[in-house]
Design a protein around this motif. Structure first.
Motif, PDB file in Angstrom:
ATOM      1  N   PHE A  83       0.826  -1.207   0.000  1.00 45.13           N
ATOM      2  CA  PHE A  83       0.000   0.000   0.000  1.00 45.13           C
ATOM      3  C   PHE A  83       0.861   1.258   0.000  1.00 45.13           C
ATOM      4  CE2 PHE A  83      -2.376   3.320   2.384  1.00 45.13           C
ATOM      5  CZ  PHE A  83      -3.368   3.537   1.449  1.00 45.13           C
ATOM      6  N   THR A  84       1.898   1.296   0.850  1.00 46.93           N
ATOM      7  CA  THR A  84       2.750   2.502   0.878  1.00 46.93           C
ATOM      8  C   THR A  84       3.618   2.606  -0.377  1.00 46.93           C
ATOM      9  OG1 THR A  84       4.395   1.322   2.247  1.00 46.93           O
ATOM     10  CG2 THR A  84       2.769   2.699   3.386  1.00 46.93           C
ATOM     11  N   ILE A  87       1.441   4.477  -2.643  1.00 46.54           N
ATOM     12  CA  ILE A  87       1.389   5.899  -2.295  1.00 46.54           C
ATOM     13  C   ILE A  87       2.625   6.618  -2.823  1.00 46.54           C
ATOM     14  CG2 ILE A  87       1.458   7.553  -0.382  1.00 46.54           C
ATOM     15  CD1 ILE A  87      -0.284   5.636   1.209  1.00 46.54           C
ATOM     16  N   SER A  90       2.403   6.688  -6.740  1.00 44.10           N
ATOM     17  CA  SER A  90       1.287   7.449  -7.306  1.00 44.10           C
ATOM     18  C   SER A  90       1.299   8.913  -6.904  1.00 44.10           C
ATOM     19  CB  SER A  90      -0.052   6.824  -6.887  1.00 44.10           C
ATOM     20  OG  SER A  90      -0.243   6.926  -5.479  1.00 44.10           O
ATOM     21  N   ASN A  91       1.978   9.275  -5.814  1.00 44.75           N
ATOM     22  CA  ASN A  91       1.995  10.675  -5.411  1.00 44.75           C
ATOM     23  C   ASN A  91       2.569  11.579  -6.492  1.00 44.75           C
ATOM     24  OD1 ASN A  91       0.707  10.702  -2.928  1.00 44.75           O
ATOM     25  ND2 ASN A  91       2.360  11.816  -1.928  1.00 44.75           N
ATOM     26  N   GLN A 137       7.237   8.798   4.184  1.00 44.57           N
ATOM     27  CA  GLN A 137       6.315   9.936   4.183  1.00 44.57           C
ATOM     28  C   GLN A 137       6.960  11.159   3.539  1.00 44.57           C
ATOM     29  OE1 GLN A 137       6.986   8.004   6.833  1.00 44.57           O
ATOM     30  NE2 GLN A 137       5.109   7.517   7.974  1.00 44.57           N
ATOM     31  N   ALA A 140       7.279  10.552  -0.161  1.00 43.66           N
ATOM     32  CA  ALA A 140       6.002  10.748  -0.849  1.00 43.66           C
ATOM     33  C   ALA A 140       5.712  12.231  -1.051  1.00 43.66           C
ATOM     34  CB  ALA A 140       4.875  10.089  -0.059  1.00 43.66           C
ATOM     35  N   LEU A 440      -1.475   3.693  -7.770  1.00 45.04           N
ATOM     36  CA  LEU A 440      -1.752   3.454  -6.354  1.00 45.04           C
ATOM     37  C   LEU A 440      -2.258   2.043  -6.101  1.00 45.04           C
ATOM     38  CD1 LEU A 440      -2.122   4.580  -3.449  1.00 45.04           C
ATOM     39  CD2 LEU A 440      -4.407   5.324  -4.150  1.00 45.04           C
TER      40      LEU A 440
END
Length: 493
Positions: A83-84, A87, A90-91, A137, A140, A440
């Protein structure tokens, strides 16, 4: 591969180089005679301008493709989950959706050259932020910033090229950007393969892969410092003398003075045509046409092309290749992407748009099924891995030689001038969002249902796309904007 559209409210050449050029307009303006664009020092300068500006396309391609090979070491270093992973990947694409909108506004307000200079700085900041990111984080966040630059480049670079190029060379010069995007992706795959093969045991090696993108960003920045502004933008701002000075840099004196009248005409038409707004969405045929444009963007992205361009190395690893073999084998996807775009650009003006688009979706859907069947039915081993690779490469080639460039071309041809900015803006925004959703969702979907079912899902989307194109999408080849508008008014009044 999200790419950019050409600006077809400009003149279309109907005579060959070497004689006086007559331009056929898509509006009611009379033909304009222009002296031939003779090969000369100004012509060579135009070639240099095209090389420098298309570094924006190269960065677009490199930054969207580099994560492909960097993802495995990055995942191990930062502890990403499927999942991350989605992220982080796709960010950039979500950022590009907004960057395309903002980039177009800034380009209109402050100038094409100014915007490309700004984008080169954003490319540098975004790249360095990704390289130095201490956590997923932060990575991203800077991928989103990098996406703003990617989207801005997709909206600005083709416009600058179209506005600085002579009419009879415009198509060839603008499509260099399309080619540079896939060359950038291919370059990312090759750089990743070289770095990973040589230093795969070095901690944080993915940071070096990402850092390479700073080099073309530096070239773009310093190169743009020496380039002129778009003459059409200067005329639109009343800066006549500057516009003529720019044309004299890239045309013969005779041609430059003759073109000023044409640039005036185009700028005036654009000012008069920019009257469409959200109120126009209340007109049924306008809504339908915009929905078709958005649908084309969704169809293009739900072929799953960017699941391969972003996650191809992981996909081949799941199919049975070792980590080192997968990153090397993935370069074939980049190579056939470049070949596919080159083939597509060479034949698209010889075949009807809908016929070529339907053929493209028939091919990609077939290869989706073959990838899925190979992953599902073949026993684990080298044979399975090579079959999956062969069908994925054929899918990439089929996609990039047909659907990829054709969707952008049809979008540039199907909208009347009055609603073009609004309609293309909405369509491209939807296209980028669809791209981001695929980026994503692909890793967790593959983890949940496997490669075979993921590609069977793409095949279902392909069948739906064929139905949509056959029933809704207009043929745009050799048809004027007035003819298309009349048909839609009559059909959806």
């Amino acid at each position: 591969m999200p790419t950019s559209s050409t600006d077809h409210d400009r003149p279309i050449p109907i005579a060959q180089r070497g004689a006086v050029v007559m331009t056929r307009r898509t509006t009611d303006s009379p033909p304009i005679a222009l002296p031939p664009d003779a090969r000369s020092a100004p012509s060579r300068r135009l070639g240099l301008i095209a090389v420098i500006v298309t570094f924006g396309g190269l960065l677009f391609g490199y930054d969207t493709g580099v994560v492909n090979g960097a993802l495995d070491p990055l995942t191990a270093d930062l502890g990403l989950t499927p999942f991350t992973e989605g992220i982080v990947v796709s960010n950039l694409v979500f950022g590009a959706a907004f960057g395309a909108v903002v980039g177009g506004v800034l380009s209109d307000r402050y100038g094409r050259r100014h915007n490309i200079l700004l984008l080169s700085l954003v490319f540098m900041v975004g790249t360095l932020g990704c390289v130095l990111a201490p956590s997923w984080q932060v990575l991203a966040l800077f991928r989103f910033i990098l996406g703003l630059a990617v989207g801005g480049a997709s909206a600005t670079v083709p416009v600058y090229l179209a506005e600085v190029a002579p009419v009879e060379r415009r198509g060839g010069i603008v499509t260099r950007n399309e080619l540079m995007i896939v060359v950038g992706q291919f370059s990312a795959f090759v750089v990743n393969a070289i770095i990973f093969s040589a230093w795969n045991d070095v901690a944080g090696i993915w940071r070096v892969m990402l850092l390479v993108a700073v080099l073309p960003a530096i070239v773009l920045f310093f190169g743009m410092l020496r380039l002129p502004e778009s003459p059409r933008w200067l005329v639109a701002r009343g800066r006549e003398d500057e516009a003529l000075a720019v044309l004299l840099q890239v045309r013969s004196p005779e041609r430059a003075h003759a073109e000023m009248a044409e640039v005036h005409r185009l700028a005036e038409e654009e000012r008069n045509a920019k009257t469409a707004g959200t109120v126009d969405l209340g007109v049924r045929w306008v809504r339908v046409l915009i929905l078709i444009g958005a649908g084309l963007g969704i169809c293009q992205q739900f072929t799953g092309i960017n699941s391969v361009m972003y996650y191809g190395t992981q996909l081949l690893g799941d199919a049975g290749f070792s980590a080192n073999s997968a990153i090397i084998a993935n370069t074939l996807n980049g190579a056939f992407s470049v070949i596919g775009v080159a083939v597509g650009l060479s034949v698209m003006n010889k075949i009807k748009r809908r016929t070529m688009l339907l053929g493209g979706f028939a091919l990609t859907t077939t290869f989706h099924l073959l990838v899925g069947l190979s992953a599902l039915l073949m026993p684990e081993g080298d044979a399975k891995a090579w079959f999956v690779l062969a069908f994925v490469v054929l899918f990439v080639f089929s996609m990039q030689s047909t659907i990829g460039p054709l969707v952008w071309l049809i979008l540039s041809e199907m909208f009347p001038l009055k609603i073009r900015s609004l309609a293309i803006g909405i369509s491209i925004f939807v296209l980028w969002i669809a791209n981001a959703l695929v980026a994503l969702g692909f890793p967790p979907i593959v983890e949940a249902v496997g490669i075979s079912n993921a590609f069977f899902a793409f095949a279902v989307f392909g069948a739906l796309a064929i139905t949509f194109i056959a029933t809704c999408v207009p043929e745009t080849k050799d048809r004027s904007l007035e003819e298309l508008e009349s048909d839609f008014r009559a059909r959806y009044a």
